[in-house]
Design an enzyme around this catalytic site. Structure first.
Site, PDB file in Angstrom:
ATOM      1  N   SER A   1     -71.487 -28.361 -98.629  1.00  0.00           N
ATOM      2  CA  SER A   1     -72.015 -27.868 -99.912  1.00  0.00           C
ATOM      3  C   SER A   1     -70.923 -26.927-100.251  1.00  0.00           C
ATOM      4  O   SER A   1     -69.962 -26.524 -99.683  1.00  0.00           O
ATOM      5  CB  SER A   1     -73.385 -27.256 -99.535  1.00  0.00           C
ATOM      6  N   LYS A   2     -71.388 -26.274-101.436  1.00  0.00           N
ATOM      7  CA  LYS A   2     -70.378 -25.439-102.118  1.00  0.00           C
ATOM      8  C   LYS A   2     -69.987 -24.059-101.132  1.00  0.00           C
ATOM      9  O   LYS A   2     -69.034 -23.539-101.139  1.00  0.00           O
ATOM     10  CB  LYS A   2     -71.073 -24.463-103.236  1.00  0.00           C
ATOM     11  N   ARG A   3     -70.833 -23.758-100.224  1.00  0.00           N
ATOM     12  CA  ARG A   3     -70.696 -22.711 -99.266  1.00  0.00           C
ATOM     13  C   ARG A   3     -69.657 -22.920 -98.199  1.00  0.00           C
ATOM     14  O   ARG A   3     -69.196 -22.146 -97.802  1.00  0.00           O
ATOM     15  CB  ARG A   3     -72.373 -21.969 -98.564  1.00  0.00           C
TER      16      ARG A   3
END
Ligand code: GLU
Length: 469
Positions: free
Chosen positions: A241-243
């Site tokens: 994911s983006k993180r």
């Protein structure tokens, strides 16, 4: 190759506004497989979701593919535009009895599910219309007459045989009451019509394969070879994911990762050829096979990516690196380089590319050759140019006037100058570096002098010697 039927692979992205690195990797695997076998690699834009599928979202996919160098054969196909064909196949299935009209309304289906839930029974909807012929004049959907007994086996090249009990699959809808196809139906019709022989895609589609196999069988079409690849995970082993970092492939382009490095890195992400970590495009095309795809999810590893990138930069031709840098500057909306700057960059490339981890690294180290006199010196550089150092630089300008401009001679002149002042060469290198680059971190002073040439070197030394601090 001679008796092998032509292999056709595809990438079928849904336009979502960017190209995810998972999609990029899937594209790459399909492209490598097709290219290795002299087959075709086709592109289908799954643009049936009319709200998301804007021209800009489709363009983002084309841009991602173009950047990665994944050239596709023939025109990109729009799934949406093929709706009449999807309808035609659903109707042919009605005619041959492998599909049926279902008149159950949404309310009836919801009521069926509620009742099943209350009785603790399966909520899988079994349409009462499967075998009926007393059709009312009312809206209907077309459903697949799926087998009610036995199993459907996905003979997957990565996952092995995956067996699904047919009792767990309902008679899925092929065509909605407004005549639009469902995704599951459209994919099979399109893959069949495009002659796709191998479906290589993320394992989030593994369950779909069972239903899709049933549609192939209902039409008596040959089933493709399936290969479902585990999804990419983050460094902590959780779904990407983006993180975890950048998820869009163009974000990597904007970081200044050359496409060849990204191809190497993504190819290795979930596929292996012995212990080979670093390889060229030609090697990947020669080696890529389905057997090498791993069963467990690969983890995105930015350190590894930096190593792969460093290797590719070091092994790329100097002129090609200049071309890559021009493209990088354009992509990131930065001012382009003049012809003189490009020439300087190319001449300096040999001393810039060795430890660079990305293209901005090269540009940073190249400042000495990209900037014009008078140099804007940074604070540390100014501080290193004390009066004593400036005096030595001044003497050096005279000594360098007639020295032959080779590494050996320059080393001799500079070492002698350091000796005559009772200095170690390192003490002299600081002010020289400041004079030649305006900074305290740069390529070696000899490399800078050789790249800049006598005239520019002397002019810079004179500038620094006459600095008024
Ligand atoms: N459109 C699907 C996606 O972007 C891929 C479908 C497929 O590969 O069969 O996830």
């Amino acid at each position: 190759m001679s008796n092998e039927a032509q292999i056709v692979t595809r990438i079928a992205p849904s336009p979502t506004g960017m190209m995810h690195i998972g999609t990029a990797r899937t594209g790459l695997f399909n492209w490598l497989f097709a290219r290795r076998h002299g087959g075709k690699f086709v592109l289908r834009i799954e643009d049936t979701d009319r709200e998301r599928s804007t021209p800009a979202a489709t363009q983002a996919i084309l841009d991602g593919m173009a950047w990665l160098g994944l050239d596709h054969d023939g025109d990109a196909i729009s799934q949406f535009e093929r709706a009449p064909r999807h309808r035609e196949v659903a109707e042919a299935m009605l005619a041959n009895g492998t599909a049926y009209k279902c008149f159950s309304t949404q309310e009836e289906i919801a009521a069926f599910r509620d009742a099943a839930r209350e009785k603790g029974e399966s909520t899988l909807f079994l349409s009462p219309w499967r075998d009926r012929t007393d059709h009312p004049d009312a809206p209907y959907v077309i459903r697949l007459k799926a087998p009610r007994e036995g199993t459907t086996v996905i003979a997957d090249q990565v996952q092995g045989d995956v067996t699904i009990q047919n009792t767990t699959l309902d008679d899925m809808i092929l065509l909605r009451s407004d005549g639009t196809p469902t995704y599951m139906h459209a994919v099979v019709v399109d893959d069949h019509d495009m002659g796709v022989t191998h479906v290589i895609r993320g394992d989030d589609h593994l369950n779909n394969a069972a239903r899709q196999i049933q549609v192939y069988r209902a039409n008596n079409w040959p089933e493709p070879v399936w290969a479902h690849i585990p999804l990419i995970h983050g460094e902590d082993g959780k779904k990407l994911s983006k993180r975890h970092g950048a998820t869009g492939v163009m974000e990597y382009a904007e970081m200044g990762i050359p496409a060849s490095a990204m191809r190497n890195y993504l190819t290795r992400l979930g596929w292996s050829h012995g212990d080979d970590e670093l390889f060229t495009d030609a090697q990947a095309r020669e080696w890529f096979d389905l057997k090498g795809i791993g069963k467990s999810p690969a983890r995105l590893d930015m350190k590894k990516l930096a190593n792969v990138t460093g290797w590719h930069i070091a092994n790329t031709d100097d002129a090609d690196l200049v071309t890559e840098i021009n493209a990088f500057l354009a992509l990131t909306n930065q001012p382009g380089l003049s012809q003189a700057q490009q020439d300087g960059l190319k001449a300096a490339m040999y001393c810039l590319k060795d430890r660079a981890k990305n293209l901005p690294d090269i540009l940073d180290k190249a400042r000495f050759v990209l900037e014009n006199r008078p140099l804007a010196l940074d604070e540390k550089a100014v501080n290193s140019l004390d009066p004593v150092s400036r005096g030595i630089l001044n003497e050096l300008t005279a000594q360098l006037q007639n020295a032959s401009w080779t590494r050996d001679t320059l080393e001799g002149v500079l070492n002698t100058a350091a000796d005559s002042h009772g200095l170690k060469f390192g003490k002299l290198a600081g002010p020289l570096r400041a004079a030649l680059s305006g900074r305290t971190v740069s390529p070696s002073v000899f490399d800078m002098m050789l790249v800049l040439g006598r005239e520019e070197t002397l002019a810079r030394l004179t500038d620094a010697a006459s600095l008024d601090t």
